[in-house]
Design a protein around this motif. Structure first.
Motif, PDB file in Angstrom:
ATOM      1  N   VAL A   1     -16.825  -7.212  50.320  1.00 61.74           N
ATOM      2  CA  VAL A   1     -16.053  -6.136  49.683  1.00 61.74           C
ATOM      3  C   VAL A   1     -14.564  -6.290  49.983  1.00 61.74           C
ATOM      4  N   ALA A   2     -14.214  -6.577  51.238  1.00 60.03           N
ATOM      5  CA  ALA A   2     -12.803  -6.731  51.602  1.00 60.03           C
ATOM      6  C   ALA A   2     -12.159  -7.894  50.857  1.00 60.03           C
ATOM      7  N   GLY A   3     -12.890  -9.009  50.721  1.00 65.59           N
ATOM      8  CA  GLY A   3     -12.361 -10.156  49.981  1.00 65.59           C
ATOM      9  C   GLY A   3     -12.126  -9.834  48.521  1.00 65.59           C
ATOM     10  N   ALA A   4     -13.047  -9.085  47.933  1.00 61.88           N
ATOM     11  CA  ALA A   4     -12.885  -8.698  46.525  1.00 61.88           C
ATOM     12  C   ALA A   4     -11.681  -7.773  46.349  1.00 61.88           C
ATOM     13  N   ILE A   5     -11.554  -6.798  47.245  1.00 57.57           N
ATOM     14  CA  ILE A   5     -10.422  -5.870  47.154  1.00 57.57           C
ATOM     15  C   ILE A   5      -9.108  -6.605  47.374  1.00 57.57           C
ATOM     16  N   ALA A   6      -9.063  -7.456  48.394  1.00 55.54           N
ATOM     17  CA  ALA A   6      -7.827  -8.183  48.710  1.00 55.54           C
ATOM     18  C   ALA A   6      -7.379  -9.067  47.552  1.00 55.54           C
ATOM     19  N   SER A   7      -8.329  -9.588  46.792  1.00 59.82           N
ATOM     20  CA  SER A   7      -7.989 -10.463  45.664  1.00 59.82           C
ATOM     21  C   SER A   7      -7.961  -9.699  44.336  1.00 59.82           C
ATOM     22  N   ARG A   8      -8.042  -8.376  44.427  1.00 57.68           N
ATOM     23  CA  ARG A   8      -7.981  -7.497  43.244  1.00 57.68           C
ATOM     24  C   ARG A   8      -9.074  -7.806  42.227  1.00 57.68           C
ATOM     25  N   ASP A   9     -10.228  -8.181  42.738  1.00 57.83           N
ATOM     26  CA  ASP A   9     -11.387  -8.451  41.879  1.00 57.83           C
ATOM     27  C   ASP A   9     -12.298  -7.238  41.978  1.00 57.83           C
ATOM     28  N   TYR A  10     -12.193  -6.342  41.029  1.00 54.56           N
ATOM     29  CA  TYR A  10     -12.917  -5.081  41.083  1.00 54.56           C
ATOM     30  C   TYR A  10     -14.238  -5.123  40.321  1.00 54.56           C
ATOM     31  N   GLN A  11     -14.754  -6.308  40.032  1.00 49.55           N
ATOM     32  CA  GLN A  11     -16.048  -6.415  39.375  1.00 49.55           C
ATOM     33  C   GLN A  11     -17.101  -5.741  40.256  1.00 49.55           C
ATOM     34  N   ASP A  12     -17.923  -4.902  39.653  1.00 51.60           N
ATOM     35  CA  ASP A  12     -18.888  -4.119  40.413  1.00 51.60           C
ATOM     36  C   ASP A  12     -19.875  -4.969  41.220  1.00 51.60           C
ATOM     37  N   VAL A  13     -20.164  -6.177  40.785  1.00 55.00           N
ATOM     38  CA  VAL A  13     -21.119  -7.034  41.495  1.00 55.00           C
ATOM     39  C   VAL A  13     -20.617  -7.464  42.875  1.00 55.00           C
ATOM     40  N   HIS A  14     -19.340  -7.192  43.180  1.00 55.48           N
ATOM     41  CA  HIS A  14     -18.771  -7.550  44.475  1.00 55.48           C
ATOM     42  C   HIS A  14     -18.644  -6.354  45.412  1.00 55.48           C
ATOM     43  N   HIS A  15     -19.042  -5.159  44.949  1.00 55.12           N
ATOM     44  CA  HIS A  15     -18.919  -3.997  45.843  1.00 55.12           C
ATOM     45  C   HIS A  15     -19.977  -2.914  45.641  1.00 55.12           C
ATOM     46  N   ASP A  16     -20.720  -2.928  44.557  1.00 50.86           N
ATOM     47  CA  ASP A  16     -21.691  -1.868  44.274  1.00 50.86           C
ATOM     48  C   ASP A  16     -23.089  -2.473  44.151  1.00 50.86           C
ATOM     49  N   ALA A  17     -23.897  -2.299  45.201  1.00 46.18           N
ATOM     50  CA  ALA A  17     -25.221  -2.926  45.238  1.00 46.18           C
ATOM     51  C   ALA A  17     -26.117  -2.457  44.099  1.00 46.18           C
ATOM     52  N   GLU A  18     -26.065  -1.191  43.768  1.00 41.06           N
ATOM     53  CA  GLU A  18     -26.940  -0.679  42.701  1.00 41.06           C
ATOM     54  C   GLU A  18     -26.571  -1.279  41.342  1.00 41.06           C
ATOM     55  N   LEU A  19     -25.278  -1.349  41.049  1.00 40.95           N
ATOM     56  CA  LEU A  19     -24.866  -1.955  39.775  1.00 40.95           C
ATOM     57  C   LEU A  19     -25.132  -3.463  39.756  1.00 40.95           C
ATOM     58  N   ALA A  20     -24.973  -4.122  40.919  1.00 45.49           N
ATOM     59  CA  ALA A  20     -25.297  -5.554  40.995  1.00 45.49           C
ATOM     60  C   ALA A  20     -26.777  -5.764  40.705  1.00 45.49           C
ATOM     61  N   LYS A  21     -27.623  -4.897  41.269  1.00 41.05           N
ATOM     62  CA  LYS A  21     -29.069  -4.999  41.025  1.00 41.05           C
ATOM     63  C   LYS A  21     -29.400  -4.734  39.557  1.00 41.05           C
ATOM     64  N   ALA A  22     -28.697  -3.778  38.958  1.00 44.96           N
ATOM     65  CA  ALA A  22     -28.927  -3.478  37.538  1.00 44.96           C
ATOM     66  C   ALA A  22     -28.574  -4.668  36.651  1.00 44.96           C
ATOM     67  N   LYS A  23     -27.694  -5.537  37.143  1.00 40.93           N
ATOM     68  CA  LYS A  23     -27.292  -6.731  36.389  1.00 40.93           C
ATOM     69  C   LYS A  23     -28.121  -7.954  36.772  1.00 40.93           C
ATOM     70  N   GLY A  24     -29.170  -7.761  37.595  1.00 44.54           N
ATOM     71  CA  GLY A  24     -30.073  -8.848  37.911  1.00 44.54           C
ATOM     72  C   GLY A  24     -29.862  -9.547  39.234  1.00 44.54           C
ATOM     73  N   SER A  25     -28.900  -9.111  40.017  1.00 44.63           N
ATOM     74  CA  SER A  25     -28.657  -9.716  41.320  1.00 44.63           C
ATOM     75  C   SER A  25     -29.389  -8.911  42.395  1.00 44.63           C
ATOM     76  N   PRO A  26     -29.886  -9.550  43.436  1.00 44.74           N
ATOM     77  CA  PRO A  26     -30.563  -8.787  44.486  1.00 44.74           C
ATOM     78  C   PRO A  26     -29.615  -7.933  45.327  1.00 44.74           C
ATOM     79  N   ASP A  27     -28.324  -8.209  45.271  1.00 47.28           N
ATOM     80  CA  ASP A  27     -27.337  -7.480  46.065  1.00 47.28           C
ATOM     81  C   ASP A  27     -25.947  -7.885  45.579  1.00 47.28           C
ATOM     82  N   ILE A  28     -24.913  -7.316  46.209  1.00 42.74           N
ATOM     83  CA  ILE A  28     -23.553  -7.764  45.914  1.00 42.74           C
ATOM     84  C   ILE A  28     -23.414  -9.207  46.381  1.00 42.74           C
TER      85      ILE A  28
END
Length: 139
Positions: free
Chosen positions: A27-54
């Motif tokens: 999460v810190a790496g995503a924020i520091a690089s201004r990458d706000y894609q939900d798959v890098h910080h929101d486990a539920e949304l990452a799972k909804a997109k087919g990933s087991p976690d962020i």
């Protein structure tokens, strides 16, 4: 060892670096690089997109590869070119182990093949061109 006394040669292997992949790091790496894609910080949304976690983003991986090389070659080394490709995702709770091997040394630069592997495979592979510290460079 004094500055400039170290030399590098083709075939030299860099010592491995183990990096615990924590939720905070991802999460810190995503924020520091201004990458706000939900798959890098929101486990539920990452799972909804087919990933087991962020999972870690490429910019964080790029920074960790850079750190690995400058930790080895020293603070006066300059990353001239970083060409990396992602493979297996870095999920929280795993460990990424970075390894490197000097492919060539010429004209003040070293080409280093880098691999970062985790429990499911190779997370990152690539080649980095490092401008080597000059004789007598400050530390």
């Amino acid at each position: 060892m004094s500055a400039g006394a170290r030399t590098w040669a083709e075939g030299d292997e860099l010592p491995p670096l183990e990096i615990p992949v924590t939720r905070t790091l991802i999460v810190a790496g995503a924020i520091a690089s201004r990458d706000y894609q939900d798959v890098h910080h929101d486990a539920e949304l990452a799972k909804a997109k087919g990933s087991p976690d962020i999972f870690m983003n490429i910019l964080t991986t790029n920074g960790l590869v850079g750190r690995y090389l400058t930790d080895h070659f020293g603070p006066d080394a300059v990353l001239r070119k970083v060409a990396i490709r992602l493979g297996a995702p870095n999920y929280p709770g795993d460990t990424m182990v970075l390894t490197g091997k000097v492919v060539s040394v010429a004209e003040g630069t070293a080409q280093v093949a880098v691999v970062g592997a985790n429990g499911i495979g190779k997370h990152v592979t690539g080649t980095v061109t490092v401008g080597l510290p000059r004789e007598g460079a400050s530390r």
